[in-house]
Structure formats: structure tokens, C-alpha cells
Motif scaffolding. Structure first.
Motif, PDB file in Angstrom:
ATOM      1  N   GLU A  43     -72.311  15.943  -0.603  1.00 48.97           N
ATOM      2  CA  GLU A  43     -72.062  15.055  -1.702  1.00 48.97           C
ATOM      3  C   GLU A  43     -70.519  14.725  -1.711  1.00 48.97           C
ATOM      4  N   LYS A  89     -74.970  11.826  -3.271  1.00 47.30           N
ATOM      5  CA  LYS A  89     -75.544  12.947  -2.729  1.00 47.30           C
ATOM      6  C   LYS A  89     -76.741  12.796  -1.632  1.00 47.30           C
ATOM      7  N   ARG A  90     -76.658  13.338  -0.654  1.00 43.81           N
ATOM      8  CA  ARG A  90     -77.592  13.318   0.151  1.00 43.81           C
ATOM      9  C   ARG A  90     -78.483  14.857   0.176  1.00 43.81           C
ATOM     10  N   SER A  91     -79.663  14.740   0.180  1.00 47.20           N
ATOM     11  CA  SER A  91     -80.260  15.793   0.039  1.00 47.20           C
ATOM     12  C   SER A  91     -81.907  15.563   0.579  1.00 47.20           C
ATOM     13  N   ASP A 121     -77.692  17.711   6.872  1.00 42.13           N
ATOM     14  CA  ASP A 121     -78.604  16.806   6.008  1.00 42.13           C
ATOM     15  C   ASP A 121     -78.171  16.905   4.431  1.00 42.13           C
ATOM     16  N   GLU A 122     -77.294  17.672   4.213  1.00 39.71           N
ATOM     17  CA  GLU A 122     -77.169  17.779   2.761  1.00 39.71           C
ATOM     18  C   GLU A 122     -75.511  17.737   2.471  1.00 39.71           C
ATOM     19  N   ASN A 145     -77.877  21.879   7.380  1.00 40.56           N
ATOM     20  CA  ASN A 145     -76.700  21.585   6.280  1.00 40.56           C
ATOM     21  C   ASN A 145     -76.118  20.137   6.470  1.00 40.56           C
TER      22      ASN A 145
END
Length: 134
Positions: free
Chosen positions: A8, A67-69, A5-6, A3
């Protein structure tokens, strides 16, 4: 991928030339806080160009979303204009000061695009670009 790594963030920006610097400063804080300093220079330039494009071509406020995903960092800017962005296809003289923004985005981003928004209360367009890690 966990989590962490994700994530916003969004920042609403007024229709003001000061908004570009505010957006860059906020982006620097976000990337440093998440240990993504290696993307900082390119991401900052891309965000600057997207926010500047919104300021120049739209009459109202804008919103920067970061946003990082997984391995992707997506920068997107919503603005109040329905006109799609177009990279200038004119000769670039060394002294030309405008019209290069979307060319820079096209060159530096791994991928980019845009789409129109027609939802009540949220018309305009969204211009986005992505950077991959590594």
C-alpha cells in the motif's frame, strides 16, 4: 498469496491541477515497480478521474491511496467534500468536456463506491475503485 502480493502507498496531494499529473506519475512508478504493467493504462485513467473529481468538487487537498491485496488493486481518493460522487446522467455529446469522470470509473472499474468520513480531522469522503487481475 505471499506478502509481496500485498502492499500500500499513499500520496497527499494539494488542491492544484498539477496534482493529477503527479498522481499519475506516482502510480506508474508503483505499478511498474511491482510488475503490474498490464494494469497501467486502466489504473492511470481511473486514478486521473478520481483525483480530478476531488480537485473539481472539493475545496481542499486530497490523498490518493493505492493498495494491492491478492488479485485486487484498489485506488481510493479522500477529499474534503462531503458530497457523494454521481455519474452524470446527461446525454454525452462528442464535444462535452466535463461530467464524464464517474461514468468512466463506473465503466472501467470492476467495482467502485464511496463513503462519507466524519472522524475528527478527517472529514470528507473516500471514493474508491478496484481492478481485478486477469
Amino acid at each position: 498469496m505471499n506478502n509481496e502480493d500485498e502492499w500500500e502507498y499513499s500520496i497527499n496531494l494539494p488542491h492544484s491541477p498539477v496534482a493529477v499529473g503527479v498522481a499519475r506519475g506516482a502510480l506508474r512508478l508503483m505499478l511498474r515497480a511491482h510488475g503490474l504493467g498490464e494494469l497501467l493504462v486502466t489504473a492511470e485513467l481511473l486514478a486521473s478521474e478520481l483525483v480530478t473529481n476531488a480537485h473539481v468538487h472539493a475545496p481542499g487537498p486530497s490523498c490518493l491511496r493505492v493498495k494491492r491485496s491478492g488479485k485486487w488493486l484498489r485506488l481510493s481518493v479522500w477529499d474534503t467534500s462531503s458530497e457523494p460522487p454521481r455519474p452524470a446522467r446527461r446525454p454525452c455529446g462528442a464535444d462535452r468536456e466535463e461530467g464524464r469522470g464517474m461514468e468512466i470509473v463506473e465503466e472501467l472499474a470492476d467495482r467502485w463506491g464511496h463513503y462519507s468520513l466524519g472522524a475528527p480531522g478527517r472529514s470528507g469522503k473516500l471514493v474508491w475503485c478496484e481492478l481485478g487481475e486477469g
